[in-house]
Motif scaffolding. Structure first.
Motif, mmCIF file in Angstrom:
data_model
loop_
_atom_site.group_PDB
_atom_site.id
_atom_site.type_symbol
_atom_site.label_atom_id
_atom_site.label_comp_id
_atom_site.label_asym_id
_atom_site.label_seq_id
_atom_site.Cartn_x
_atom_site.Cartn_y
_atom_site.Cartn_z
ATOM 1 N N GLY A 58 -25.686 5.586 11.002
ATOM 2 C CA GLY A 58 -24.500 5.754 9.835
ATOM 3 C C GLY A 58 -23.643 4.508 9.831
ATOM 4 O O GLY A 58 -23.413 3.999 8.652
ATOM 5 N N VAL A 59 -23.227 3.777 11.128
ATOM 6 C CA VAL A 59 -22.507 2.687 10.984
ATOM 7 C C VAL A 59 -23.314 1.541 10.296
ATOM 8 O O VAL A 59 -22.766 0.802 9.566
ATOM 9 C CB VAL A 59 -22.027 2.322 12.430
ATOM 10 N N MET A 60 -24.526 1.407 10.544
ATOM 11 C CA MET A 60 -25.330 0.160 10.073
ATOM 12 C C MET A 60 -25.295 0.258 8.722
ATOM 13 O O MET A 60 -25.421 -0.743 7.942
ATOM 14 C CB MET A 60 -26.842 0.304 10.825
ATOM 15 N N ASP A 61 -25.898 1.433 8.195
ATOM 16 C CA ASP A 61 -25.779 1.647 6.535
ATOM 17 C C ASP A 61 -24.543 1.482 5.919
ATOM 18 O O ASP A 61 -24.558 0.900 4.864
ATOM 19 C CB ASP A 61 -26.331 3.069 6.227
ATOM 20 N N PHE A 62 -23.438 2.017 6.585
ATOM 21 C CA PHE A 62 -22.272 1.796 5.747
ATOM 22 C C PHE A 62 -21.783 0.488 5.879
ATOM 23 O O PHE A 62 -21.067 -0.120 4.599
ATOM 24 C CB PHE A 62 -21.150 2.564 6.765
ATOM 25 N N MET A 63 -22.092 -0.291 6.848
ATOM 26 C CA MET A 63 -21.680 -1.730 6.938
ATOM 27 C C MET A 63 -22.675 -2.828 6.369
ATOM 28 O O MET A 63 -22.226 -3.924 6.216
ATOM 29 C CB MET A 63 -21.338 -2.128 8.339
ATOM 30 N N VAL A 64 -23.819 -2.125 5.979
ATOM 31 C CA VAL A 64 -24.595 -3.101 5.348
ATOM 32 C C VAL A 64 -24.963 -2.725 3.859
ATOM 33 O O VAL A 64 -24.811 -3.589 3.031
ATOM 34 C CB VAL A 64 -25.945 -3.193 5.965
ATOM 35 N N ASP A 90 -23.528 -0.015 1.834
ATOM 36 C CA ASP A 90 -22.641 0.835 0.995
ATOM 37 C C ASP A 90 -21.827 0.218 0.431
ATOM 38 O O ASP A 90 -20.988 -0.763 0.556
ATOM 39 C CB ASP A 90 -21.820 1.691 2.204
ATOM 40 N N GLY A 91 -22.246 0.043 -1.159
ATOM 41 C CA GLY A 91 -21.555 -0.732 -2.184
ATOM 42 C C GLY A 91 -20.161 -0.328 -2.356
ATOM 43 O O GLY A 91 -19.261 -0.977 -2.724
ATOM 44 N N ASP A 92 -19.679 0.858 -1.829
ATOM 45 C CA ASP A 92 -18.371 1.608 -2.008
ATOM 46 C C ASP A 92 -17.570 0.888 -1.014
ATOM 47 O O ASP A 92 -16.188 1.143 -1.062
ATOM 48 C CB ASP A 92 -18.362 2.932 -2.073
ATOM 49 N N ASN A 93 -18.116 0.478 0.148
ATOM 50 C CA ASN A 93 -17.452 -0.110 1.219
ATOM 51 C C ASN A 93 -17.112 -1.528 1.073
ATOM 52 O O ASN A 93 -18.005 -2.309 0.894
ATOM 53 C CB ASN A 93 -18.255 0.138 2.733
ATOM 54 N N PRO A 94 -15.751 -2.050 0.560
ATOM 55 C CA PRO A 94 -15.598 -3.323 0.396
ATOM 56 C C PRO A 94 -15.882 -4.242 1.376
ATOM 57 O O PRO A 94 -15.985 -5.374 1.285
ATOM 58 C CB PRO A 94 -13.892 -3.220 0.046
ATOM 59 N N SER A 95 -15.957 -3.945 2.781
ATOM 60 C CA SER A 95 -16.328 -4.882 3.591
ATOM 61 C C SER A 95 -17.832 -4.997 4.127
ATOM 62 O O SER A 95 -18.232 -5.685 5.056
ATOM 63 C CB SER A 95 -15.568 -4.563 5.019
#
Length: 325
Positions: free
Chosen positions: A70-76, A78-83
Motif C-alpha cells: 500500500g505504501v509503495m503504491d501510494f508513494m509511486v 498515486d497521482g493524487d498524492n503530491p509527493s
C-alpha cells in the motif's frame, strides 16, 4: 527575469529532486524490509517513511492500514498524492513545458522523456517486477536532468533559480530523513557504540544494516568509509549528513549551494532573505555534533525544517511572486 518564469524553473527543479528523494527513501525502506525483523519493527519502518513526508494521515484516510504494498503504491503511482514519484515527475514536466523557451532543447527533452518513460514502466509492470531497479532508474533520470542542466544552460538567473530549488528541496529532505530514522530507532541508545556486521548481538547487527541502508539512501556509504575509516557509529552518521560540507547531500553542503545561488540572484546585499540564509548556513558551518546531540537531535532538526520552510517562503515572496506596483 519574469517572476512567473523563475517560479516555474524553481519548482521544476524542486519536483525533480523530490522524485529522486522519494525513490531513495522507498529504496532504503524496501531493502530494510528484506532483513530479519519483527512485524512491529517492519510496520514502524513503513510508517516512518510516510511520516517523513507528513503523509501518514492522508494515507490512513485512504487505505486504513499501513502495508508495504500500500505504501509503495501510494508513494509511486498515486497521482493524487503530491509527493508520489508519478506526481512529482508530472509536475516537473508541466513546469518545464510552461517555460520551454527558457530551457535548452536537451533539458526539455530530458524532462519530457522521463515523463513518457515512467508511464511506460508503470504501465508494463516494471515497478512490480523489480522495485529496486525502478528506484535506481528514477535516481538516474534525476542525475541526468541535473547534469544536462548544468552542462547546457547559460549560467544566468534561470540556472540559479533551478539550483536554488534543487538544494532547498535536498536540505528539507535530508533533514526529514535523519530526523525520522534517528528518532524512530531511538538512536541516542546507540551513540558511542560502534555497529559492526560481525557482532554476535542480533539487535546490534540489525542496527548496522539499518544505518548502512540510511547511508546508502543518500549515496553516503562509501563516503563514510573514506572520511571516518572506521565502523559505523550513529553520531558519525548524523555528523556526516548534517555538518560535513564535503558530503554532497548534507545539510551544510545544501545550504552552501542555496546561499551561493541566492547571492547571484539578489540585487540587494542587505536582503532579509539573504541574511536568513546566511544565518542558517553559519549555524551549520560552526556547529558541533556533540553540542547538537546534547541539546537534542530531534529538536535541532525540527527547528531546521521550520527555518528552511520559512526561507523557501521568503524566496517565493521576494523573487517568485508578482510584485505589487
Amino acid at each position: 527575469m519574469l517572476s512567473r518564469t523563475a517560479d516555474h524553473l524553481f519548482w521544476m527543479s524542486r519536483y525533480m529532486e523530490r522524485a529522486e528523494n522519494t525513490a531513495r527513501m522507498l529504496n532504503v525502506s524496501y531493502e530494510t524490509s528484506l532483513l530479519p525483523q519483527s512485524a512491529a519493527t517492519a510496520q514502524a519502518g513503513w510508517e516512518g517513511l510516510l511520516s517523513i513526508s507528513e503523509l501518514l494521515p492522508s494515507y490512513l484516510a485512504l487505505h486504513g492500514q499501513v502495508t508495504p504494498q500500500g505504501v509503495m503504491d501510494f508513494m509511486v503511482r498515486d497521482g493524487d498524492n503530491p509527493s508520489s514519484i508519478i506526481a512529482c515527475l508530472r509536475a516537473a514536466r508541466e513546469n518545464a513545458r510552461a517555460v520551454r523557451g527558457t530551457l535548452t532543447t536537451e533539458v526539455w527533452e530530458t524532462q519530457n522523456q522521463t515523463w513518457l518513460e515512467v508511464n511506460r514502466l508503470l504501465r508494463t509492470g516494471q515497478f512490480e517486477r523489480d522495485p529496486g531497479q525502478f528506484f535506481e532508474w528514477v535516481k538516474f533520470r534525476s542525475h541526468l536532468s541535473r547534469g544536462v542542466t548544468v552542462g547546457t544552460m547559460l549560467m544566468d538567473e534561470a540556472l540559479h533559480f533551478m539550483r536554488l530549488g534543487t538544494f532547498l528541496e535536498r536540505a528539507d529532505n535530508t533533514a526529514r530523513l535523519v530526523d525520522v530514522k534517528f528518532h524512530g530507532r531511538k538512536a541516542h541508545e546507540y551513540f558511542g557504540t560502534p555497529l559492526t556486521p560481525g557482532s554476535t548481538d542480533t539487535a546490534q547487527e540489525y542496527d548496522f544494516y539499518h544505518w548502512s541502508a540510511i547511508l546508502r539512501s543518500v549515496s553516503g556509504f562509501e563516503v563514510y568509509r573514506k572520511v571516518y575509516r572506521d565502523v559505523i557509529k550513529p553520531e558519525r552518521v548524523a555528523e556526516l549528513l548534517i555538518l560535513r560540507a564535503d558530503m554532497p547531500r548534507s545539510l551544510h553542503a545544501s545550504l552552501n549551494e542555496v546561499l551561493a545561488n541566492l547571492r547571484l540572484v539578489s540585487s540587494d546585499a542587505s536582503s532579509e532573505t539573504l541574511r536568513h540564509a546566511g544565518k542558517l548556513r553559519a549555524d551549520l558551518a560552526y556547529g558541533r555534533i556533540d553540542e547538537i546531540l546534547a541539546t537534542g537531535l530531534h529538536a535541532f532538526l525540527t527547528q531546521f525544517l521550520e527555518r528552511v520552510n520559512a526561507l523557501g517562503g521568503r524566496i517565493s515572496r521576494e523573487f517568485l511572486l508578482p510584485q505589487k506596483v
